[in-house]
Design a protein around this motif. Structure first.
Motif, PDB file in Angstrom:
ATOM      1  N   SER A   1      31.613 -25.927  91.963  1.00 28.17           N
ATOM      2  CA  SER A   1      31.245 -27.109  91.179  1.00 28.17           C
ATOM      3  C   SER A   1      32.491 -27.839  90.674  1.00 28.17           C
ATOM      4  O   SER A   1      32.595 -28.194  89.501  1.00 28.17           O
ATOM      5  CB  SER A   1      30.327 -26.724  90.025  1.00 28.17           C
TER       6      SER A   1
ATOM      7  N   THR B   1      31.061 -33.847  92.854  1.00 29.90           N
ATOM      8  CA  THR B   1      31.136 -32.443  92.471  1.00 29.90           C
ATOM      9  C   THR B   1      30.870 -31.651  93.740  1.00 29.90           C
ATOM     10  O   THR B   1      29.857 -31.874  94.409  1.00 29.90           O
ATOM     11  CB  THR B   1      30.090 -32.091  91.393  1.00 29.90           C
TER      12      THR B   1
ATOM     13  N   SER C   1      34.887 -30.837  90.037  1.00 23.59           N
ATOM     14  CA  SER C   1      34.751 -32.280  89.847  1.00 23.59           C
ATOM     15  C   SER C   1      35.902 -33.003  90.514  1.00 23.59           C
ATOM     16  O   SER C   1      37.051 -32.606  90.380  1.00 23.59           O
ATOM     17  CB  SER C   1      34.737 -32.624  88.357  1.00 23.59           C
TER      18      SER C   1
END
Length: 135
Positions: free
Chosen positions: A12, A116, A14
């Motif tokens: 995950s 993401t 960013s």
């Protein structure tokens, strides 16, 4: 499917902006760089979990180097700049020719792109299915 932390590039992670962003984690293949799993080829699976911006694209590059700082990185695979859509999955075969370390570089295009991503190595890419959170 279980994902081993030692086989994970991003969890995950960013991304923001168009410049190349390195994966959060790198893989140390050690001295024995046999990139097969019991005789089966290995693959990088990149899952685009969310995206934003105008006409965003994402290009994934698999890099290798003999040092963990990637000061002389070599691209093993440069994928096309694909249009971003949530839960898009990209599967990349890992070449057998590589140095000790592996990482991914993410390059975004479009206006004000954000994303993401999660990425990992597996020997069973067909078993991977992206689902919404909570399922």
């Amino acid at each position: 499917m279980l994902i081993d932390k030692l086989l994970r590039f991003s969890a995950s992670q960013s991304l923001a902006g168009a410049s190349g962003t390195a994966s959060t984690d790198i893989l140390d293949l050690g001295a024995d760089r046999d990139m097969t799993a019991l005789g089966r080829p290995l693959y990088v699976v990149v899952v685009l979990e969310a995206s934003g911006g105008t006409s965003p694209t994402l290009q994934v590059i698999v890099q290798t180097d003999d040092n963990s700082g990637f000061s002389s990185a070599v691209a093993l695979h440069t994928g096309p700049a694909l249009a971003q859509a949530s839960n898009r999955v990209q599967i990349i075969p890992i070449p057998h020719t590589n140095e000790r370390y592996l990482r991914l570089t993410y390059t975004q295009g479009g206006t004000s792109p954000t994303a993401t991503v999660s990425a990992f190595i597996t020997d069973s890419p067909q078993a991977w299915v992206a689902t919404a959170d909570g399922i």
